[in-house]
Design a protein around this motif. Structure first.
Motif, PDB file in Angstrom:
ATOM      1  N   VAL A   1       0.854  -1.187   0.000  1.00 50.77           N
ATOM      2  CA  VAL A   1       0.000   0.000   0.000  1.00 50.77           C
ATOM      3  C   VAL A   1       0.888   1.234   0.000  1.00 50.77           C
ATOM      4  CG1 VAL A   1      -1.744   1.295   1.299  1.00 50.77           C
ATOM      5  CG2 VAL A   1      -1.848  -1.209   1.214  1.00 50.77           C
ATOM      6  N   LYS A   2       0.670   2.124  -0.961  1.00 50.69           N
ATOM      7  CA  LYS A   2       1.420   3.374  -1.014  1.00 50.69           C
ATOM      8  C   LYS A   2       0.863   4.319   0.038  1.00 50.69           C
ATOM      9  CE  LYS A   2       2.317   2.543  -5.818  1.00 50.69           C
ATOM     10  NZ  LYS A   2       1.942   2.835  -7.182  1.00 50.69           N
ATOM     11  N   VAL A   3       1.726   5.184   0.582  1.00 52.24           N
ATOM     12  CA  VAL A   3       1.322   6.013   1.714  1.00 52.24           C
ATOM     13  C   VAL A   3       1.628   7.483   1.462  1.00 52.24           C
ATOM     14  CG1 VAL A   3       1.550   6.366   4.204  1.00 52.24           C
ATOM     15  CG2 VAL A   3       1.818   4.071   3.263  1.00 52.24           C
ATOM     16  N   LEU A   4       0.672   8.331   1.840  1.00 54.41           N
ATOM     17  CA  LEU A   4       0.829   9.780   1.826  1.00 54.41           C
ATOM     18  C   LEU A   4       0.557  10.250   3.252  1.00 54.41           C
ATOM     19  CD1 LEU A   4       1.193  12.438   0.238  1.00 54.41           C
ATOM     20  CD2 LEU A   4      -1.252  12.343  -0.274  1.00 54.41           C
ATOM     21  N   VAL A   5       1.586  10.820   3.904  1.00 55.96           N
ATOM     22  CA  VAL A   5       1.477  11.185   5.316  1.00 55.96           C
ATOM     23  C   VAL A   5       1.252  12.692   5.461  1.00 55.96           C
ATOM     24  CG1 VAL A   5       2.588  11.131   7.586  1.00 55.96           C
ATOM     25  CG2 VAL A   5       2.961   9.259   5.975  1.00 55.96           C
ATOM     26  N   VAL A   6       0.217  13.028   6.216  1.00 53.70           N
ATOM     27  CA  VAL A   6      -0.164  14.405   6.508  1.00 53.70           C
ATOM     28  C   VAL A   6       0.511  14.854   7.804  1.00 53.70           C
ATOM     29  CG1 VAL A   6      -2.142  15.820   7.198  1.00 53.70           C
ATOM     30  CG2 VAL A   6      -2.401  14.126   5.385  1.00 53.70           C
ATOM     31  N   ARG A   7       1.030  16.073   7.812  1.00 51.97           N
ATOM     32  CA  ARG A   7       1.588  16.682   9.027  1.00 51.97           C
ATOM     33  C   ARG A   7       2.633  15.807   9.691  1.00 51.97           C
ATOM     34  NH1 ARG A   7      -2.911  20.595  11.477  1.00 51.97           N
ATOM     35  NH2 ARG A   7      -4.143  20.868   9.591  1.00 51.97           N
ATOM     36  N   SER A   8       3.534  15.280   8.891  1.00 48.43           N
ATOM     37  CA  SER A   8       4.589  14.418   9.421  1.00 48.43           C
ATOM     38  C   SER A   8       5.578  15.254  10.226  1.00 48.43           C
ATOM     39  CB  SER A   8       5.315  13.719   8.268  1.00 48.43           C
ATOM     40  OG  SER A   8       6.371  12.950   8.785  1.00 48.43           O
ATOM     41  N   ASP A   9       5.942  14.734  11.389  1.00 44.34           N
ATOM     42  CA  ASP A   9       6.880  15.456  12.244  1.00 44.34           C
ATOM     43  C   ASP A   9       8.219  14.744  12.378  1.00 44.34           C
ATOM     44  OD1 ASP A   9       6.004  13.310  13.715  1.00 44.34           O
ATOM     45  OD2 ASP A   9       5.299  14.470  15.425  1.00 44.34           O
ATOM     46  N   LYS A  10       8.452  13.748  11.527  1.00 53.89           N
ATOM     47  CA  LYS A  10       9.737  13.048  11.551  1.00 53.89           C
ATOM     48  C   LYS A  10      10.070  12.537  10.158  1.00 53.89           C
ATOM     49  CE  LYS A  10       7.427   9.634  14.317  1.00 53.89           C
ATOM     50  NZ  LYS A  10       7.497   8.631  15.342  1.00 53.89           N
TER      51      LYS A  10
ATOM     52  N   ALA B   1      12.071   5.890   2.487  1.00 51.22           N
ATOM     53  CA  ALA B   1      11.951   6.009   1.029  1.00 51.22           C
ATOM     54  C   ALA B   1      10.670   5.324   0.573  1.00 51.22           C
ATOM     55  CB  ALA B   1      13.163   5.379   0.355  1.00 51.22           C
ATOM     56  N   GLY B   2       9.979   5.955  -0.377  1.00 47.75           N
ATOM     57  CA  GLY B   2       8.750   5.383  -0.900  1.00 47.75           C
ATOM     58  C   GLY B   2       7.502   5.817  -0.161  1.00 47.75           C
ATOM     59  N   VAL B   3       7.661   6.533   0.951  1.00 44.69           N
ATOM     60  CA  VAL B   3       6.518   7.072   1.687  1.00 44.69           C
ATOM     61  C   VAL B   3       6.524   8.575   1.449  1.00 44.69           C
ATOM     62  CG1 VAL B   3       5.486   7.440   3.960  1.00 44.69           C
ATOM     63  CG2 VAL B   3       6.579   5.253   3.428  1.00 44.69           C
ATOM     64  N   ASP B   4       5.413   9.085   0.925  1.00 42.01           N
ATOM     65  CA  ASP B   4       5.347  10.498   0.546  1.00 42.01           C
ATOM     66  C   ASP B   4       4.841  11.368   1.680  1.00 42.01           C
ATOM     67  OD1 ASP B   4       6.210  10.262  -2.185  1.00 42.01           O
ATOM     68  OD2 ASP B   4       4.280   9.314  -2.613  1.00 42.01           O
ATOM     69  N   LYS B   5       5.397  12.563   1.742  1.00 42.56           N
ATOM     70  CA  LYS B   5       4.976  13.565   2.713  1.00 42.56           C
ATOM     71  C   LYS B   5       4.050  14.549   1.997  1.00 42.56           C
ATOM     72  CE  LYS B   5       7.853  14.913   5.976  1.00 42.56           C
ATOM     73  NZ  LYS B   5       8.874  15.620   6.776  1.00 42.56           N
ATOM     74  N   TRP B   6       2.855  14.717   2.512  1.00 44.95           N
ATOM     75  CA  TRP B   6       1.819  15.578   1.944  1.00 44.95           C
ATOM     76  C   TRP B   6       2.384  16.920   1.484  1.00 44.95           C
ATOM     77  CZ3 TRP B   6      -3.703  15.102   1.854  1.00 44.95           C
ATOM     78  CH2 TRP B   6      -4.417  16.282   1.714  1.00 44.95           C
ATOM     79  N   GLU B   7       3.104  17.594   2.359  1.00 43.96           N
ATOM     80  CA  GLU B   7       3.595  18.939   2.086  1.00 43.96           C
ATOM     81  C   GLU B   7       4.609  18.985   0.948  1.00 43.96           C
ATOM     82  OE1 GLU B   7       3.635  17.418   5.084  1.00 43.96           O
ATOM     83  OE2 GLU B   7       2.074  18.506   6.173  1.00 43.96           O
ATOM     84  N   GLU B   8       5.227  17.860   0.642  1.00 46.37           N
ATOM     85  CA  GLU B   8       6.270  17.836  -0.381  1.00 46.37           C
ATOM     86  C   GLU B   8       5.764  17.413  -1.759  1.00 46.37           C
ATOM     87  OE1 GLU B   8       9.379  15.369   1.174  1.00 46.37           O
ATOM     88  OE2 GLU B   8       9.850  16.782   2.788  1.00 46.37           O
ATOM     89  N   VAL B   9       4.644  16.723  -1.832  1.00 41.73           N
ATOM     90  CA  VAL B   9       4.194  16.183  -3.126  1.00 41.73           C
ATOM     91  C   VAL B   9       2.984  16.898  -3.723  1.00 41.73           C
ATOM     92  CG1 VAL B   9       5.110  13.880  -2.653  1.00 41.73           C
ATOM     93  CG2 VAL B   9       2.737  14.397  -2.088  1.00 41.73           C
ATOM     94  N   LEU B  10       2.551  17.957  -3.097  1.00 41.73           N
ATOM     95  CA  LEU B  10       1.381  18.669  -3.607  1.00 41.73           C
ATOM     96  C   LEU B  10       1.793  20.005  -4.221  1.00 41.73           C
ATOM     97  CD1 LEU B  10      -1.094  17.810  -0.756  1.00 41.73           C
ATOM     98  CD2 LEU B  10      -1.140  16.972  -3.094  1.00 41.73           C
ATOM     99  N   PRO B  11       2.185  19.984  -5.503  1.00 40.73           N
ATOM    100  CA  PRO B  11       2.582  21.241  -6.153  1.00 40.73           C
ATOM    101  C   PRO B  11       1.382  22.166  -6.325  1.00 40.73           C
ATOM    102  CG  PRO B  11       2.467  19.480  -7.748  1.00 40.73           C
ATOM    103  CD  PRO B  11       2.246  18.850  -6.394  1.00 40.73           C
ATOM    104  N   LEU B  12       1.654  23.440  -6.348  1.00 38.44           N
ATOM    105  CA  LEU B  12       0.586  24.433  -6.506  1.00 38.44           C
ATOM    106  C   LEU B  12       0.106  24.501  -7.940  1.00 38.44           C
ATOM    107  CD1 LEU B  12       2.083  27.314  -4.351  1.00 38.44           C
ATOM    108  CD2 LEU B  12       0.235  25.751  -3.720  1.00 38.44           C
ATOM    109  N   GLY B  13      -1.177  24.711  -8.115  1.00 36.46           N
ATOM    110  CA  GLY B  13      -1.738  25.037  -9.420  1.00 36.46           C
ATOM    111  C   GLY B  13      -2.110  23.895 -10.338  1.00 36.46           C
TER     112      GLY B  13
END
Length: 163
Positions: free
Chosen positions: A134-143, A147-159
């Motif tokens: 299962v692929k994972v997108l983590v919201v509000r990660s504090d650590k 590799a292979g686990v995406d951080k919400w703030e890093e993978v959501l480009p604007l526009g």
């Protein structure tokens, strides 16, 4: 009527089997609830849900695929829900109090391809996600995340526009 810059999502009389957890499920089986939902997304929320829909597409999610959401009551939950259903995928809402065994059962039973979660739920379900692919997108990660686990703030480009 929603303005052109807004998106309105209606869900009427959607019957949803739910259970409190594995142990209650085994005892009584799922109960059916009826959901009526009317979401009106403002331009900023619409843009964010469009970006999430693009990330889901990049993660290989197609119409009819299941995407699990497990987090506390953050605004990202609603944006994820809107993106999932507007892209034709099926939202799998997970109880944020579930144990590792319950999350594992739900991920296997639902066949979810992606889990969108907060850091606490990721810590509980990481092994299950790795085991099931299962692929994972983590919201509000504090650590740091592996590799292979995406951080919400890093993978959501604007526009980005909705796929």
């Amino acid at each position: 009527m929603a303005a052109d810059s807004q998106r309105r999502i209606f869900i009427r009389d959607f019957r949803l089997p739910v259970s409190i957890g594995i142990h209650e499920f085994e005892k009584q089986g799922p109960q059916t609830v009826v959901v009526n939902l009317d979401l009106l997304l403002a331009p900023a929320d619409k843009a964010h849900s469009d970006r999430i829909a693009n990330v889901l597409k990049q993660l290989g999610v197609k119409k009819g695929d299941r995407v699990a959401v497990a987090m506390r009551n953050y605004p990202e939950w609603v944006m994820s829900f809107a993106a999932i259903i507007s892209s034709g995928a099926i939202n799998v809402s997970m109880n944020s109090w579930w144990t590792e065994d319950e999350m594992d059962f739900a991920l296997e039973d639902s066949g979810s391809k992606v889990l969108i979660c907060d850091q606490q739920r990721y810590d509980i379900g990481a092994a299950s996600c790795a085991k099931r692919g299962v692929k994972v997108l983590v919201v509000r990660s504090d650590k740091p995340l592996p590799a292979g686990v995406d951080k919400w703030e890093e993978v959501l480009p604007l526009g980005d526009k909705h796929p």
